[in-house]
Design a protein around this motif. Structure first.
Motif: not given
Length: 364
Positions: A5-7, A55-59, A64-71
């Protein structure tokens, strides 16, 4: 297709994994497949049906692991509501829960599978198809249940130069000991040829290595360019007499080698990682066993045919070639979902590895 979810795809700047994923998506669609891309942000520049989990990129939260876990949690809920033949996961966290999905999952391992990553991948369910991006990567991850090997493909609309150039040698990488910028300086000085060091130095460790190791040995024969933009990098690659890769580590692939050769620029590199799988020694570059050989190899690279370099990328590393090989894996896992055999660790690179990227027989 699940991406981190970063790019966004394709990346607006440099992004190796994002670049490969975007090329794969578009090639799969061009081959008649319907692809749904799960990512972050509000748009995609690919031909896929795009579904955003946030809606927002997580770059700004990279690492961090949490953004990818939620994704991944949101993606898995969406997968439950749709009908898919296969899931292709490019995230780090996703493979752990992949066996719980109702559809088979193929996972491309983009990083070096040693240390903690290797330990993590050993715990992945055997119903998940682990795909390596090189035989060198498989050797590093000996014992992992690899299902196949598929080289990355490059989507690049560039025109290769017609004849060799007399420009400087180019080193293009992040500033780290593994990438050997100090070896590049030594080799070019010994050859009496100017060098352009174009590198990424945005992380504290990269900046520290640049300040403590690289800057003290700079001179008038070395031009330093920090964090050049994407278009600037293409210009540098086209103008260089060769790309120099004096790497000190088992690099899983190295997209920059494809980019250089696509421009008609040969690659001079040390024989580490996937280098001998990507570069044809004496045809599209020079593969050296020792740093002492680099100066002579730089001189010899001037004799190599730019058109042969570009043709090598077009025929062996095109997005269509990559997509066709993944299609074979998708079909195998969709219909059989076999348990892959544990890799013995004795991985031999075929004489023409681009022709043998899948096991001769189905694993299991």
């Amino acid at each position: 297709m699940i991406v981190p979810p970063y790019y966004e795809l394709p990346p607006p700047g440099y992004g190796g994994v994002e670049q490969v994923c975007a090329a794969l998506v578009d090639a799969l669609v061009a081959r008649g497949n319907e692809v749904t891309l799960f990512g972050a942000g509000s748009r995609t520049g690919t031909a896929a049906n795009f579904v955003s989990t946030v809606t927002e990129l997580q770059s700004d939260r990279l690492g961090h692991s949490l953004p990818e876990l939620v994704h991944l949690a949101r993606v898995d809920r969406l997968i439950e509501d749709e009908t898919f033949d296969v899931v292709h996961d490019h995230t780090t966290v996703g493979p752990l829960a992949a066996a719980q999905r109702r559809v088979p999952t193929v996972v491309t391992v983009h990083n070096s599978p040693d240390g903690e990553l290797g330990e993590y991948l050993r715990g992945i369910d055997r119903a998940v198809a682990l795909v390596a991006i090189s035989y060198a990567q498989r050797r590093v991850g000996a014992g992992l249940p690899w299902a196949a090997t598929v080289h990355n493909g490059l989507a690049a609309e560039v025109r290769a130069k017609a004849t060799p150039t007399d420009g400087p040698v180019l080193w293009l990488a992040r500033f780290a000991a593994d990438k050997g910028p100090d070896l590049a300086i030594e080799a070019c000085r010994a050859a009496g040829i100017p060098l352009v060091l174009a590198g990424k130095a945005t992380e504290p460790a990269e900046q520290r290595y640049l300040d403590e190791v690289v800057r003290p040995i700079l001179g008038p024969d070395v031009e330093l360019l920090l964090n050049p933009g994407r278009q600037h990098c293409w210009k540098l690659l086209a103008e260089a007499r060769c790309l120099l890769m004096p790497i000190r580590w088992e690099e899983p692939f190295g997209m920059v080698m494809l980019e250089a050769m696509a421009c008609g620029t040969p690659v001079v590199a040390l024989n580490r990682g996937a280098v001998p799988e990507v570069v044809r020694h004496g045809e599209t570059g020079m593969v050296c066993s020792d740093p002492a050989q680099l100066p002579a190899a730089i001189e010899h690279a001037r004799q190599l045919d730019p058109q042969r370099c570009a043709e090598h990328v077009r025929t062996s590393f095109s997005p269509d070639v990559m997509a066709s090989r993944y299609e074979r894996i998708y079909h195998r896992w969709k219909h059989a979902m076999p348990l892959p055999a544990v890799d013995s660790g004795n991985v031999q690179v075929p004489a023409r590895p681009e022709q043998e990227l899948l096991p001769a027989a189905a694993p299991g």
